[in-house]
Scaffold this active site. Sequence first.
Site, PDB file in Angstrom:
ATOM      1  N   SER A  57       0.783  -1.222   0.000  1.00  0.00           N
ATOM      2  CA  SER A  57       0.000   0.000   0.000  1.00  0.00           C
ATOM      3  C   SER A  57       0.820   1.281   0.000  1.00  0.00           C
ATOM      4  O   SER A  57       0.245   2.373  -0.107  1.00  0.00           O
ATOM      5  CB  SER A  57      -0.958   0.014   1.196  1.00  0.00           C
ATOM      6  OG  SER A  57      -2.011  -0.894   0.981  1.00  0.00           O
ATOM      7  N   GLY A 286       4.481   9.249   5.823  1.00  0.00           N
ATOM      8  CA  GLY A 286       4.858   8.067   5.062  1.00  0.00           C
ATOM      9  C   GLY A 286       3.673   7.158   4.849  1.00  0.00           C
ATOM     10  O   GLY A 286       2.522   7.597   4.779  1.00  0.00           O
ATOM     11  N   HIS A 287       3.954   5.863   4.759  1.00  0.00           N
ATOM     12  CA  HIS A 287       2.897   4.869   4.560  1.00  0.00           C
ATOM     13  C   HIS A 287       3.506   3.496   4.785  1.00  0.00           C
ATOM     14  O   HIS A 287       4.683   3.273   4.520  1.00  0.00           O
ATOM     15  CB  HIS A 287       2.339   4.962   3.138  1.00  0.00           C
ATOM     16  CG  HIS A 287       0.901   4.540   3.013  1.00  0.00           C
ATOM     17  ND1 HIS A 287       0.486   3.242   3.212  1.00  0.00           N
ATOM     18  CD2 HIS A 287      -0.210   5.247   2.705  1.00  0.00           C
ATOM     19  CE1 HIS A 287      -0.828   3.173   3.041  1.00  0.00           C
ATOM     20  NE2 HIS A 287      -1.281   4.384   2.738  1.00  0.00           N
ATOM     21  N   ASP A 288       2.697   2.571   5.281  1.00  0.00           N
ATOM     22  CA  ASP A 288       3.109   1.180   5.376  1.00  0.00           C
ATOM     23  C   ASP A 288       2.431   0.386   4.263  1.00  0.00           C
ATOM     24  O   ASP A 288       1.471   0.860   3.633  1.00  0.00           O
ATOM     25  CB  ASP A 288       2.727   0.591   6.733  1.00  0.00           C
ATOM     26  CG  ASP A 288       3.519   1.206   7.866  1.00  0.00           C
ATOM     27  OD1 ASP A 288       4.660   1.658   7.610  1.00  0.00           O
ATOM     28  OD2 ASP A 288       3.016   1.260   8.996  1.00  0.00           O
ATOM     29  N   GLY A 289       2.910  -0.814   4.019  1.00  0.00           N
ATOM     30  CA  GLY A 289       2.328  -1.634   2.961  1.00  0.00           C
ATOM     31  C   GLY A 289       2.422  -3.109   3.282  1.00  0.00           C
ATOM     32  O   GLY A 289       3.383  -3.557   3.922  1.00  0.00           O
ATOM     33  N   GLY A 293       2.437 -12.004   2.943  1.00  0.00           N
ATOM     34  CA  GLY A 293       3.791 -12.417   3.299  1.00  0.00           C
ATOM     35  C   GLY A 293       4.875 -11.385   3.065  1.00  0.00           C
ATOM     36  O   GLY A 293       6.052 -11.684   3.266  1.00  0.00           O
TER      37      GLY A 293
END
Length: 439
Positions: A57, A286-289, A293
């Site tokens: 993401s 920011g952003h995490d994704g 897995g």
Amino acid sequence: MDMDLQDRLQKAIEEHGVPGASVAVWRDGRLYEAAAGVVNRNTGVAATTDSVFQVGSTTKVWTAALVMQLADEGLVELDSPVGEYLPDFAHGAVTVRQLLMHSAGFDGDLFEDTGRGDDCLDKYLEYLRGAGRVHEPGEIFSYCNAGYCVLGALVARLRGVSWEQAMRGHLFGPLGVTHAALLGEEAVYFRAAVGHVGPDNAVYSEWLMPRSNAPAGATMSLALRELVAFGRTLAAGGVAPDGTRVLSQESVAAMLTPQIDVPGGGAPLAEKWGLGVELFGWGAFGHDGNTPGQSTFWRIVPGSDFVIAMTGNGGSFAGLVADVAMPVIEEATGLTVPSPRVPPREPAAVDGAPYEGGYRGPQYGYEVAAAENGLDVTLLPGPLMESMGATRTTRRYVHFDGESFISAEPEDGRYDSITFVLRDGRATYLHNGRAVARA
């Protein structure tokens, strides 16, 4: 710092059972990179700094930037209904801004595969005619993958090309991106990581996710230096590292301006959201994704010439972040990153009646029952979550603050938080980043 970063990463993947990982840091005018472990346990191919990992993401920020470029050119008005640009979109009264800030209100976790053709996003728009309404547009933050697929369709329609072609022409090209794959057949040109799931870190069986969900994060694979370069561009007000202007300063400022609060103070996400971007109260954005897995962590600290991106392909990624990313951020910037939430030592008694009942989303559901000093929350995973290793489980949650609860015991080294949104004294949503409506 090179050797120190390498040693930290190697030690952390061994401690937290991560098959392979990569990290890239921009600090004081220099790029530092490290990689450790393997990209695939079945083949034993080593992870390198050139390896491409699925960044999930974090792709949404790239898609948001494509939309903001359209706004810069006067082709899109953020507060106009999406139906003005996509008349075949069934939820066309939703505005472009509401899609960007995750408040559109329709079911967000819809991962329908509409084929590999360039018309996959048009077909996905047709599929969304059946998307359920969760809340009224603009009412509440609720993370919406489907909304970013719609934004991808918007970009493709107005550019007259596919989303992938728009990405290459309007961002990858100007940024000088070289190590990137947007389609499976492109990934074979790189040392591509696969995801590992479950307690045994088994290789996930379906590396290629639906192209229809690409603008939300289903397909993009990058070497992390590319994510760092994009972060530097945003921190510089839209100017790429080589001096090319990619976005107007006004558009970047809008992306980084708080647009909506996240219920529960943000857990498990940031406290506030901009246009496509998570805004963290301690001073970063920011952003995490996540893909099955694979997990990505990406933070930019404005005004400090600092960007970090890190990814791992299984195991406890939260442990990797705690042991590698957080210390590097604090050492490089002098900022104090808040510690993760933990449950109180002596949980307060709580009346569970307002929260009891069932809550249902498209990919998972919850059953909530009152319990001593808290709530028993049962996760009901759908087929996709089951394929990623999720099982029906019941966990005890204790009161944390307000309408927020936290798991009494950690899982994978971290505590989960949930928040209830009440109307007239009764919970209407269970919120964990997404608003899950009462059944």
